[in-house]
Design a protein around this motif. Sequence first.
Motif, mmCIF file in Angstrom:
data_model
loop_
_atom_site.group_PDB
_atom_site.id
_atom_site.type_symbol
_atom_site.label_atom_id
_atom_site.label_comp_id
_atom_site.label_asym_id
_atom_site.label_seq_id
_atom_site.Cartn_x
_atom_site.Cartn_y
_atom_site.Cartn_z
ATOM 1 N N ARG A 1 0.817 -1.214 0.000
ATOM 2 C CA ARG A 1 0.000 0.000 0.000
ATOM 3 C C ARG A 1 0.851 1.266 0.000
ATOM 4 N NH1 ARG A 1 -4.205 -1.928 4.748
ATOM 5 N NH2 ARG A 1 -5.707 -3.021 3.413
ATOM 6 N N GLN A 2 2.024 1.199 0.585
ATOM 7 C CA GLN A 2 2.822 2.409 0.794
ATOM 8 C C GLN A 2 3.883 2.644 -0.276
ATOM 9 O OE1 GLN A 2 4.416 2.135 4.796
ATOM 10 N NE2 GLN A 2 2.431 1.465 5.625
ATOM 11 N N ARG A 3 4.511 1.593 -0.750
ATOM 12 C CA ARG A 3 5.621 1.732 -1.688
ATOM 13 C C ARG A 3 5.115 2.149 -3.061
ATOM 14 N NH1 ARG A 3 10.784 2.896 -3.170
ATOM 15 N NH2 ARG A 3 11.626 1.392 -4.678
ATOM 16 N N GLN A 4 5.655 3.251 -3.580
ATOM 17 C CA GLN A 4 5.238 3.771 -4.884
ATOM 18 C C GLN A 4 6.220 3.348 -5.980
ATOM 19 O OE1 GLN A 4 2.402 5.893 -5.522
ATOM 20 N NE2 GLN A 4 1.858 5.193 -3.452
ATOM 21 N N VAL A 5 5.683 2.850 -7.075
ATOM 22 C CA VAL A 5 6.470 2.482 -8.249
ATOM 23 C C VAL A 5 5.715 2.969 -9.482
ATOM 24 C CG1 VAL A 5 7.513 0.603 -9.560
ATOM 25 C CG2 VAL A 5 7.365 0.434 -7.083
ATOM 26 N N PHE A 6 6.390 3.711 -10.360
ATOM 27 C CA PHE A 6 5.738 4.275 -11.536
ATOM 28 C C PHE A 6 4.493 5.073 -11.155
ATOM 29 C CE2 PHE A 6 7.880 0.428 -13.198
ATOM 30 C CZ PHE A 6 8.767 1.045 -14.073
ATOM 31 N N GLY A 7 4.585 5.767 -10.013
ATOM 32 C CA GLY A 7 3.482 6.613 -9.597
ATOM 33 C C GLY A 7 2.293 5.868 -9.022
ATOM 34 N N ARG A 8 2.464 4.599 -8.733
ATOM 35 C CA ARG A 8 1.363 3.792 -8.194
ATOM 36 C C ARG A 8 1.865 2.955 -7.022
ATOM 37 N NH1 ARG A 8 -0.337 0.101 -13.106
ATOM 38 N NH2 ARG A 8 -1.745 -0.739 -11.500
ATOM 39 N N PRO A 9 0.980 2.568 -6.094
ATOM 40 C CA PRO A 9 1.403 1.628 -5.048
ATOM 41 C C PRO A 9 1.798 0.297 -5.678
ATOM 42 C CG PRO A 9 -0.690 2.655 -4.478
ATOM 43 C CD PRO A 9 -0.421 3.006 -5.905
ATOM 44 N N GLN B 1 -0.375 -8.622 -6.523
ATOM 45 C CA GLN B 1 -1.623 -8.611 -5.772
ATOM 46 C C GLN B 1 -2.264 -9.991 -5.744
ATOM 47 O OE1 GLN B 1 -5.813 -6.527 -6.604
ATOM 48 N NE2 GLN B 1 -4.193 -5.034 -6.126
ATOM 49 N N HIS B 2 -2.237 -10.683 -6.885
ATOM 50 C CA HIS B 2 -2.825 -12.024 -6.933
ATOM 51 C C HIS B 2 -2.084 -12.990 -6.010
ATOM 52 C CE1 HIS B 2 -5.199 -11.725 -10.979
ATOM 53 N NE2 HIS B 2 -5.543 -10.807 -10.094
ATOM 54 N N ARG B 3 -0.763 -12.830 -5.928
ATOM 55 C CA ARG B 3 -0.005 -13.698 -5.024
ATOM 56 C C ARG B 3 -0.448 -13.490 -3.577
ATOM 57 N NH1 ARG B 3 5.627 -12.344 -7.937
ATOM 58 N NH2 ARG B 3 5.699 -14.043 -9.464
ATOM 59 N N LEU B 4 -0.692 -12.235 -3.204
ATOM 60 C CA LEU B 4 -1.131 -11.955 -1.844
ATOM 61 C C LEU B 4 -2.558 -12.449 -1.618
ATOM 62 C CD1 LEU B 4 0.373 -8.413 -1.157
ATOM 63 C CD2 LEU B 4 1.391 -10.667 -0.816
ATOM 64 N N VAL B 5 -3.393 -12.322 -2.629
ATOM 65 C CA VAL B 5 -4.758 -12.857 -2.518
ATOM 66 C C VAL B 5 -4.719 -14.370 -2.327
ATOM 67 C CG1 VAL B 5 -6.916 -13.249 -3.772
ATOM 68 C CG2 VAL B 5 -5.854 -10.986 -3.779
ATOM 69 N N GLY C 1 5.916 -12.351 -0.448
ATOM 70 C CA GLY C 1 6.309 -11.090 0.171
ATOM 71 C C GLY C 1 7.694 -10.649 -0.256
ATOM 72 N N MET C 2 8.625 -11.589 -0.339
ATOM 73 C CA MET C 2 9.970 -11.255 -0.786
ATOM 74 C C MET C 2 9.954 -10.740 -2.221
ATOM 75 S SD MET C 2 12.365 -11.807 1.576
ATOM 76 C CE MET C 2 13.912 -12.386 0.886
ATOM 77 N N ARG C 3 9.149 -11.364 -3.069
ATOM 78 C CA ARG C 3 9.078 -10.932 -4.465
ATOM 79 C C ARG C 3 8.457 -9.540 -4.579
ATOM 80 N NH1 ARG C 3 9.065 -15.229 -8.476
ATOM 81 N NH2 ARG C 3 9.635 -17.214 -7.516
ATOM 82 N N LEU C 4 7.400 -9.298 -3.809
ATOM 83 C CA LEU C 4 6.746 -7.996 -3.856
ATOM 84 C C LEU C 4 7.680 -6.892 -3.357
ATOM 85 C CD1 LEU C 4 3.772 -6.653 -4.241
ATOM 86 C CD2 LEU C 4 3.855 -6.564 -1.744
ATOM 87 N N MET C 5 8.416 -7.169 -2.296
ATOM 88 C CA MET C 5 9.239 -6.142 -1.664
ATOM 89 C C MET C 5 10.597 -5.972 -2.311
ATOM 90 S SD MET C 5 8.234 -6.908 2.327
ATOM 91 C CE MET C 5 9.200 -5.553 2.980
ATOM 92 N N GLY C 6 11.018 -6.942 -3.115
ATOM 93 C CA GLY C 6 12.290 -6.809 -3.809
ATOM 94 C C GLY C 6 13.443 -6.615 -2.847
ATOM 95 N N GLY C 7 14.261 -5.587 -3.090
ATOM 96 C CA GLY C 7 15.422 -5.335 -2.247
ATOM 97 C C GLY C 7 15.057 -5.075 -0.797
ATOM 98 N N GLY D 1 1.453 -2.508 -4.614
ATOM 99 C CA GLY D 1 0.411 -3.499 -4.399
ATOM 100 C C GLY D 1 -0.718 -3.426 -5.401
ATOM 101 N N SER D 2 -0.703 -2.416 -6.268
ATOM 102 C CA SER D 2 -1.761 -2.300 -7.279
ATOM 103 C C SER D 2 -1.453 -3.123 -8.526
ATOM 104 C CB SER D 2 -1.970 -0.835 -7.668
ATOM 105 O OG SER D 2 -0.835 -0.342 -8.381
ATOM 106 N N PHE D 3 -0.224 -3.637 -8.633
ATOM 107 C CA PHE D 3 0.126 -4.431 -9.804
ATOM 108 C C PHE D 3 -0.431 -5.847 -9.656
ATOM 109 C CE2 PHE D 3 3.080 -0.941 -9.841
ATOM 110 C CZ PHE D 3 3.133 -0.596 -11.187
ATOM 111 N N GLN D 4 -1.026 -6.335 -10.733
ATOM 112 C CA GLN D 4 -1.878 -7.505 -10.635
ATOM 113 C C GLN D 4 -1.153 -8.769 -10.188
ATOM 114 O OE1 GLN D 4 -3.836 -9.564 -14.165
ATOM 115 N NE2 GLN D 4 -5.575 -8.373 -13.367
ATOM 116 N N VAL D 5 0.034 -9.019 -10.739
ATOM 117 C CA VAL D 5 0.718 -10.270 -10.404
ATOM 118 C C VAL D 5 1.015 -10.348 -8.909
ATOM 119 C CG1 VAL D 5 2.830 -11.606 -10.701
ATOM 120 C CG2 VAL D 5 1.685 -10.641 -12.701
#
Length: 390
Positions: free
Chosen positions: A272-280, A288-292, A340-346, A282-286
Amino acid sequence: MTEIGALPDTTEQADLREMVRDIIDRYAPPERVRELDEANAFDLELYRALGEAGLIGLDAQVDGTTGADPHNQIIVLEELAAGPTSMAVCLVVQYMGVGLLTEYGTERHRTTVLAPLLDGRERVSFALTEPDGGTDVARVMRTRARRTDDGGWILDGAKTWISGPRHAANLIVLARTSASERSPIDGITMFVVPTDTPGITVRELDTFAIHSLDTCEVTFEGVKLDDTAVLGEVDRGFRQVLGTLNGERLNAAAAALGIARGALEAAVDYGRQRQVFGRPVGSFQVGQHRLVDGAIQIEAARALMLQAADATATGARADILSAMAKVAASDAAVDITDAGMRLMGGSGFSKEYPMERLFRDARLYTFAPLTNEMLRNHIGEKHLGLPRSF
């Protein structure tokens, strides 16, 4: 931190959960958990606080009576595992010790070992696994206890992958006391052994995870015990332990579920907090689906765990449900920490966040207290009626 979903607690269970959370907030905030993990140090303050609050003894009494509700143990373990995970692993062992001492302990055991365990003054460690035996330890057990002329025992052998013996006051040790005749699990006895008994050597192992609880090799060389060290019946110790395995699997499921939930909540907060390309992110589908998918796994594992707890509480057969819950929860913990590791990257790779520790700690419950492969074998044979696969 975000809390995922509503928990199906009664009023009393919700109060218990809130008590555990308050103690964690006070004694084990994230920065302290990280500090102790990096120092490979046990959180004695947290352990004592849990004991003083009655969360180690729960419903067990020094006189050996207990109205233990398995729902209470799994609540405590889930909450601890979502934060100070090593403490949850420690309490899985303590709850097993409480169960064995309550059911089989003599008055002396209850006074000298159970009483200080219940209120958090001391700890026990459970010594079963050996260098040459894990799942098949009864068949290959080399640790021996032999009678002496004065009615006591001499204990020799080695145990490994033992949780928490370095600072435990007592060990519950299984040793072969007579040859197996009908079954490998016969002829094995439980002993309560103070860790300061001459002849005991403890060597800590350097492990991948669960850094705030020591994992050790314990050797016994000519350890002299009197007959009061026997816990339960001579030659029936392994059968006595089998009666506690359902509870251990259920508690392992709770610990794994806590890791999964803690990882999902951390990933959702970050997403929810980390911004990438001007978007959170967590808004990217892949991602988000993993977290779902992780949220679905958690709810499925929780349903199995609660069914197993309900069955255990009523005395119904619960071994299959507990096995299913442990497999489902540990698989969820592994999958969600990976997501979670994939979403958070570094950031996930950094020790500034809890994800990398949860990623490591989650792996324990894929093989402890029994491997998921062996549990699947058990479910296949006993639940599906398939031929024995091992």
